[in-house]
Design a protein around this motif. Structure first.
Motif, PDB file in Angstrom:
ATOM      1  N   ALA A 146      -5.039 -11.465  12.416  1.00 29.53           N
ATOM      2  CA  ALA A 146      -4.872 -10.039  12.711  1.00 29.53           C
ATOM      3  C   ALA A 146      -3.737  -9.423  11.895  1.00 29.53           C
ATOM      4  CB  ALA A 146      -4.620  -9.835  14.205  1.00 29.53           C
ATOM      5  N   GLU A 147      -2.612 -10.110  11.789  1.00 31.38           N
ATOM      6  CA  GLU A 147      -1.469  -9.514  11.079  1.00 31.38           C
ATOM      7  C   GLU A 147      -1.771  -9.240   9.610  1.00 31.38           C
ATOM      8  OE1 GLU A 147       2.375 -11.193  11.823  1.00 31.38           O
ATOM      9  OE2 GLU A 147       1.863 -11.608  13.903  1.00 31.38           O
ATOM     10  N   PRO A 148      -2.268 -10.221   8.838  1.00 28.56           N
ATOM     11  CA  PRO A 148      -2.575  -9.892   7.438  1.00 28.56           C
ATOM     12  C   PRO A 148      -3.733  -8.906   7.307  1.00 28.56           C
ATOM     13  CG  PRO A 148      -3.206 -12.156   7.930  1.00 28.56           C
ATOM     14  CD  PRO A 148      -2.451 -11.653   9.108  1.00 28.56           C
ATOM     15  N   ALA A 149      -4.669  -8.942   8.246  1.00 27.04           N
ATOM     16  CA  ALA A 149      -5.778  -7.989   8.189  1.00 27.04           C
ATOM     17  C   ALA A 149      -5.272  -6.570   8.391  1.00 27.04           C
ATOM     18  CB  ALA A 149      -6.837  -8.337   9.227  1.00 27.04           C
ATOM     19  N   VAL A 150      -4.363  -6.391   9.338  1.00 25.41           N
ATOM     20  CA  VAL A 150      -3.796  -5.057   9.569  1.00 25.41           C
ATOM     21  C   VAL A 150      -2.983  -4.626   8.360  1.00 25.41           C
ATOM     22  CG1 VAL A 150      -2.102  -3.775  10.948  1.00 25.41           C
ATOM     23  CG2 VAL A 150      -3.805  -5.193  12.081  1.00 25.41           C
ATOM     24  N   GLU A 151      -2.239  -5.537   7.791  1.00 27.93           N
ATOM     25  CA  GLU A 151      -1.390  -5.209   6.648  1.00 27.93           C
ATOM     26  C   GLU A 151      -2.207  -4.742   5.440  1.00 27.93           C
ATOM     27  OE1 GLU A 151       1.737  -7.450   3.650  1.00 27.93           O
ATOM     28  OE2 GLU A 151       1.285  -8.352   5.592  1.00 27.93           O
ATOM     29  N   HIS A 152      -3.362  -5.389   5.201  1.00 28.03           N
ATOM     30  CA  HIS A 152      -4.103  -5.105   3.972  1.00 28.03           C
ATOM     31  C   HIS A 152      -5.425  -4.370   4.179  1.00 28.03           C
ATOM     32  CE1 HIS A 152      -1.318  -7.526   1.680  1.00 28.03           C
ATOM     33  NE2 HIS A 152      -1.472  -8.503   2.547  1.00 28.03           N
TER      34      HIS A 152
END
Length: 166
Positions: A146-152
């Motif tokens: 979730a964190e990298p998906a939200v970031e990018h």
């Protein structure tokens, strides 16, 4: 009215099983029951392993021993950024940013990208239906990547991520 001497249609005698559906249905039902039994017993894990987990025994130790030393989710050998190409077309800039240092050697980058898009889809579903559950899911780590998906890939959920982590 039937003609005299005409043959009557064959009717099975009582107690004689005909070939076809009834036998196959019973066989399919038996196979489904066996499959369900295997599924249930396979998921339960057995009583002995459970007793080891509750007592702080060795059931969790083998899992820890098999995980990689750097358990940050990033593989050791990844595809270089300039070699990230989909089977058809090109990746968008934010997709390349998401895939950088995430695609192991020999793995389709499209599959890794799909995992990130699925995380965004789950976040979107929770945001539409229960925003409080969105923050809880992010805080508890219920949505993988979730964190990298939200970031990018889906920065529209950055506020929910900040609330969950802050």
């Amino acid at each position: 009215m039937p003609r005299r001497g005409a043959r009557r249609p064959a009717v099975p005698r009582r107690g004689v099983r005909r070939r076809g559906a009834p036998g196959r249905a019973a066989g399919a039902l038996t196979a489904a029951a066996v499959g369900l039994a295997l599924l249930v017993t396979g998921c339960s894990g057995g009583g002995e392993e459970r007793a080891g987990e509750d007592g702080g025994g060795g059931a969790a130790e083998p899992a820890a021993a098999t995980s990689s030393p750097a358990d940050d989710g990033i593989p050791e050998e990844t595809v270089p950024t300039d070699e990230l190409t989909p089977p058809a077309g090109t990746f968008a800039e934010e997709e390349v940013a998401y895939l950088t240092d995430r695609v192991p050697e020999g793995v389709d980058p499209g599959a890794i990208l799909q995992l990130g898009q699925e995380a965004c889809d789950r976040l979107g579903y929770l945001d539409r239906h229960d925003p409080d559950a969105l923050v809880a899911a992010l805080r508890d780590g219920e949505i993988p990547n979730a964190e990298p998906a939200v970031e990018h890939l889906c920065p529209e959920y950055a506020d929910a991520l900040a609330e969950a982590t802050g």
